[in-house]
Design an enzyme around this catalytic site. Structure first.
Site, PDB file in Angstrom:
ATOM      1  N   LEU A 190       0.838  -1.201   0.000  1.00 36.62           N
ATOM      2  CA  LEU A 190       0.000   0.000   0.000  1.00 36.62           C
ATOM      3  C   LEU A 190       0.874   1.253   0.000  1.00 36.62           C
ATOM      4  CD1 LEU A 190      -2.653  -1.210   2.605  1.00 36.62           C
ATOM      5  CD2 LEU A 190      -2.750  -1.344   0.116  1.00 36.62           C
ATOM      6  N   LYS A 192      15.098   0.859   4.628  1.00 34.80           N
ATOM      7  CA  LYS A 192      14.474   1.345   3.379  1.00 34.80           C
ATOM      8  C   LYS A 192      14.541   2.875   3.276  1.00 34.80           C
ATOM      9  CE  LYS A 192      11.788   1.540  -0.258  1.00 34.80           C
ATOM     10  NZ  LYS A 192      12.362   1.338  -1.577  1.00 34.80           N
ATOM     11  N   LYS A 252       7.065  11.220   0.098  1.00 37.01           N
ATOM     12  CA  LYS A 252       6.688  10.555   1.356  1.00 37.01           C
ATOM     13  C   LYS A 252       7.908   9.916   2.016  1.00 37.01           C
ATOM     14  CE  LYS A 252       5.754   6.473   0.848  1.00 37.01           C
ATOM     15  NZ  LYS A 252       5.654   5.044   0.741  1.00 37.01           N
TER      16      LYS A 252
HETATM   17  P1  NAD Z   1       0.650   2.611  -6.294  1.00 35.36           P
HETATM   18  O1  NAD Z   1       0.092   3.931  -5.911  1.00 35.36           O
HETATM   19  O2  NAD Z   1       0.916   2.290  -7.737  1.00 35.36           O
HETATM   20  O3  NAD Z   1      -0.274   1.429  -5.715  1.00 35.36           O
HETATM   21  C1  NAD Z   1      -0.853   1.419  -4.452  1.00 35.36           C
HETATM   22  C2  NAD Z   1      -2.194   0.704  -4.560  1.00 35.36           C
HETATM   23  O4  NAD Z   1      -2.763   0.546  -3.243  1.00 35.36           O
HETATM   24  C3  NAD Z   1      -3.214   1.485  -5.391  1.00 35.36           C
HETATM   25  O5  NAD Z   1      -3.688   0.656  -6.443  1.00 35.36           O
HETATM   26  C4  NAD Z   1      -4.330   1.819  -4.385  1.00 35.36           C
HETATM   27  O6  NAD Z   1      -5.626   1.823  -4.952  1.00 35.36           O
HETATM   28  C5  NAD Z   1      -4.177   0.684  -3.383  1.00 35.36           C
HETATM   29  N1  NAD Z   1      -4.742   0.933  -2.059  1.00 35.36           N
HETATM   30  C6  NAD Z   1      -4.609   2.020  -1.260  1.00 35.36           C
HETATM   31  N2  NAD Z   1      -5.238   1.824  -0.083  1.00 35.36           N
HETATM   32  C7  NAD Z   1      -5.785   0.587  -0.148  1.00 35.36           C
HETATM   33  C8  NAD Z   1      -6.536  -0.200   0.771  1.00 35.36           C
HETATM   34  N3  NAD Z   1      -6.880   0.255   1.990  1.00 35.36           N
HETATM   35  N4  NAD Z   1      -6.932  -1.439   0.393  1.00 35.36           N
HETATM   36  C9  NAD Z   1      -6.602  -1.903  -0.842  1.00 35.36           C
HETATM   37  N5  NAD Z   1      -5.881  -1.219  -1.755  1.00 35.36           N
HETATM   38  C10 NAD Z   1      -5.487   0.015  -1.399  1.00 35.36           C
HETATM   39  O7  NAD Z   1       1.986   2.461  -5.442  1.00 35.36           O
HETATM   40  P2  NAD Z   1       3.255   1.528  -5.759  1.00 35.36           P
HETATM   41  O8  NAD Z   1       4.171   2.239  -6.662  1.00 35.36           O
HETATM   42  O9  NAD Z   1       2.772   0.155  -6.082  1.00 35.36           O
HETATM   43  O10 NAD Z   1       3.948   1.536  -4.302  1.00 35.36           O
HETATM   44  C11 NAD Z   1       3.416   0.778  -3.205  1.00 35.36           C
HETATM   45  C12 NAD Z   1       4.406   0.880  -2.054  1.00 35.36           C
HETATM   46  O11 NAD Z   1       5.686   0.384  -2.480  1.00 35.36           O
HETATM   47  C13 NAD Z   1       4.646   2.320  -1.567  1.00 35.36           C
HETATM   48  O12 NAD Z   1       4.792   2.305  -0.167  1.00 35.36           O
HETATM   49  C14 NAD Z   1       5.941   2.705  -2.258  1.00 35.36           C
HETATM   50  O13 NAD Z   1       6.653   3.701  -1.521  1.00 35.36           O
HETATM   51  C15 NAD Z   1       6.677   1.369  -2.287  1.00 35.36           C
HETATM   52  N6  NAD Z   1       7.665   1.205  -3.365  1.00 35.36           N
HETATM   53  C16 NAD Z   1       7.388   1.565  -4.647  1.00 35.36           C
HETATM   54  C17 NAD Z   1       8.341   1.379  -5.650  1.00 35.36           C
HETATM   55  C18 NAD Z   1       8.083   1.761  -7.083  1.00 35.36           C
HETATM   56  O14 NAD Z   1       9.053   1.756  -7.877  1.00 35.36           O
HETATM   57  N7  NAD Z   1       6.861   2.084  -7.467  1.00 35.36           N
HETATM   58  C19 NAD Z   1       9.582   0.799  -5.326  1.00 35.36           C
HETATM   59  C20 NAD Z   1       9.825   0.402  -4.017  1.00 35.36           C
HETATM   60  C21 NAD Z   1       8.852   0.605  -3.047  1.00 35.36           C
END
Ligand code: NAD
Length: 302
Positions: free
Chosen positions: A71, A177, A252
């Site tokens: 999330l 992280k 964030k």
């Molecule tokens: P994203 O915004 O693409 O996806 C997050 C998803 O969570 C969305 O589809 C949203 O609808 C869903 N969501 C939010 N609240 C929810 C709930 N209560 N129940 C169900 N679904 C819910 O984000 P992302 O890029 O996939 O990143 C997710 C996490 O991973 C973040 O914490 C981010 O910092 C971390 N991260 C991202 C990357 C990257 O390259 N994108 C790399 C490493 C870590």
């Protein structure tokens, strides 16, 4: 294993697919129908019968031996798991809980304590490696929690990642992280500045990128995630900065690193400066674009 996967965004979607590909039975849930539909379509294109019909996280978790969440931020993770209506209060004892989101170490400790009180093995397991790593199943996991919980989680993490590090007790994965992402945020800005300077002097960004990649300025952005459009076909920069790792997510993470630095009285001047620059970029309307679009602060609009 039956696995509930909650949060099917840029990272969660491909991670869930890799678990299903490995022979697990994934019950996926996201608040966004677009995210759920996208995963269902990708699953069926690959012949992977991933279940996306659950109407809630609790429904996806029915009968699951493990729950994995991916999330955006602390508040989403706390509202999923904690409180009277939270998922932890509904899971049978022994269900494994793995949170892969990047959140504050304090939130991760709260979730771990609540899980422990209910007899649920739990780890924080944030990742590095970007969407490319999530798709390829080569993520790096930074784990906080007890040895026994990690031992249970390891076979699942191995299906989504190539490196698994045990950073320490609950919350330690998140601390590792934010240190990593503070460095990433800073180095993306530095790489952008250097490329923009070269281009302002008439250098070809492809040639300059290759020179720096093989010189002492070489880094992950130049290897895998060049911020200049057209230099690297697979990078978000060459796809209009779509997908990837959003500016607001980087903002964030830099906020988390600065909150933590304040709490432990650490000096992180470049981390602080990086947070401000991503905030300016977000205010300019770039929050939803990949964080490598920060290069636009330094390139000419002419
Ligand atoms: P994203 O915004 O693409 O996806 C997050 C998803 O969570 C969305 O589809 C949203 O609808 C869903 N969501 C939010 N609240 C929810 C709930 N209560 N129940 C169900 N679904 C819910 O984000 P992302 O890029 O996939 O990143 C997710 C996490 O991973 C973040 O914490 C981010 O910092 C971390 N991260 C991202 C990357 C990257 O390259 N994108 C790399 C490493 C870590």
């Amino acid at each position: 294993m039956k696995i509930a996967f909650i949060g099917l965004g840029n990272m969660g979607g491909p991670m869930a697919l890799n678990l299903q590909k490995a022979g697990h039975s994934v019950q996926a849930f996201d608040l966004s129908k677009a995210a759920t539909d996208k995963l269902a379509a990708e699953g069926s294109a690959l012949g992977l019968p991933i279940a996306t019909h659950a109407a809630s996280a609790a429904e996806a978790a029915q009968g699951a031996q493990a729950v994995i969440s991916m999330l955006p931020a602390s508040q989403h993770v706390e509202s999923l798991y904690l409180g009277d209506q939270g998922l932890l209060s509904q899971l049978p004892a022994g269900t494994l809980v793995i949170d892969c989101s990047t959140i504050s170490a304090d939130s991760a400790k709260k979730v771990a304590a609540a899980a422990g009180a209910r007899g649920l093995p739990c780890i924080d397991a944030p990742v590095s490696g970007g969407t490319g790593g999530a798709i390829a199943g080569t993520l790096t996991f930074m784990v906080g929690g007890e040895d026994a919980a990690l031992a249970l989680a390891r076979p699942l993490l191995e299906k989504m990642g190539a490196n698994i590090f045990h950073a320490g007790a609950a919350g330690a994965g998140q601390t590792a992280k934010i240190c990593n992402n503070m460095l990433l945020g800073i180095l993306m800005i530095g790489t952008s500045e250097a490329l923009a300077l070269g281009v302002a002097n008439g250098l070809d960004p492809k040639v300059l990128s290759e020179i720096m990649r093989r010189s002492s300025g070489g880094n992950w952005a130049l290897e895998k995630y060049n911020p200049m459009p057209g230099v690297m076909e697979t990078a978000p920069a060459s796809k209009g900065y779509a997908g990837g790792f959003g500016t607001d997510l980087m903002l964030k993470d830099l906020g988390l690193s600065q909150e933590n630095a304040t709490a432990v009285k650490a000096a992180t001047p470049l981390g602080g400066m990086a947070r401000h620059l991503y905030a300016v970029h977000s205010l300019a309307g770039q929050g939803g674009h990949d964080f490598s679009s920060i290069i636009q602060l330094f390139t000419s609009k002419k």
